[in-house]
Design a protein around this motif. Structure first.
Motif, short mmCIF file in Angstrom:
data_model
loop_
_atom_site.label_atom_id
_atom_site.label_comp_id
_atom_site.label_asym_id
_atom_site.label_seq_id
_atom_site.Cartn_x
_atom_site.Cartn_y
_atom_site.Cartn_z
N ARG A 106 2.91 6.18 -2.42
CA ARG A 106 4.01 7.02 -2.91
C ARG A 106 3.85 7.36 -4.39
N GLU A 107 3.44 6.39 -5.17
CA GLU A 107 3.22 6.65 -6.60
C GLU A 107 2.12 7.68 -6.80
N LEU A 108 1.05 7.56 -6.05
CA LEU A 108 -0.04 8.53 -6.18
C LEU A 108 0.39 9.93 -5.74
N GLY A 136 0.70 13.78 -7.80
CA GLY A 136 0.00 14.98 -7.37
C GLY A 136 -1.15 14.77 -6.40
N HIS A 137 -1.39 13.55 -5.97
CA HIS A 137 -2.47 13.28 -5.02
C HIS A 137 -1.96 13.39 -3.59
N ARG A 138 -2.87 13.55 -2.67
CA ARG A 138 -2.53 13.45 -1.25
C ARG A 138 -2.96 12.07 -0.78
N ALA A 139 -2.11 11.42 -0.01
CA ALA A 139 -2.42 10.08 0.50
C ALA A 139 -2.18 10.06 2.00
N THR A 140 -3.16 9.58 2.73
CA THR A 140 -3.07 9.48 4.18
C THR A 140 -3.50 8.09 4.60
N PHE A 141 -2.71 7.48 5.49
CA PHE A 141 -3.07 6.18 6.05
C PHE A 141 -3.89 6.40 7.32
N MET A 143 0.83 -1.21 0.00
CA MET A 143 0.00 0.00 0.00
C MET A 143 0.86 1.25 0.00
N ALA A 144 2.00 1.20 0.71
CA ALA A 144 2.91 2.35 0.75
C ALA A 144 3.47 2.63 -0.64
#
Length: 85
Positions: free
Chosen positions: A20-22, A26-31, A15-16
């Motif tokens: 990171r790819e997203l 240009g996306h924001r990713a939060t777990f 998932m990481a």
């Protein structure tokens, strides 16, 4: 984007990589996860937000891992699934 994964490397690492790819695109990713997952994700430079702190306070992962080490059968597996949810 929000990612939800059990706090185990076999779940977090794939998932990481996706997160990171997203982020690079240009996306924001939060777990989202229990507080015990924060150091794992911080070490990978990923954003984190704690959820379930009332039912899974800091330090609760250690107890879950101890129970996982001694489960037997489907009943034991069901207990672990309840612990993690």
């Amino acid at each position: 984007l929000a990612f939800v994964a059990p706090p185990f490397l076999g779940h977090i690492n794939p998932m990481a990589a996706l997160a990171r790819e997203l982020v690079q695109r240009g996306h924001r990713a939060t777990f989202l996860g229990i507080r015990d997952a924060e150091p794992i994700l911080a070490a990978r430079g990923l954003a984190f937000r704690a959820v379930g702190e009332a039912s899974h306070p800091p330090g609760s992962l250690a107890g879950i891992l101890r129970r996982m080490a001694s489960i037997t059968g489907l009943v034991g597996l069901g207990g672990i699934l309840r612990d993690m949810s």
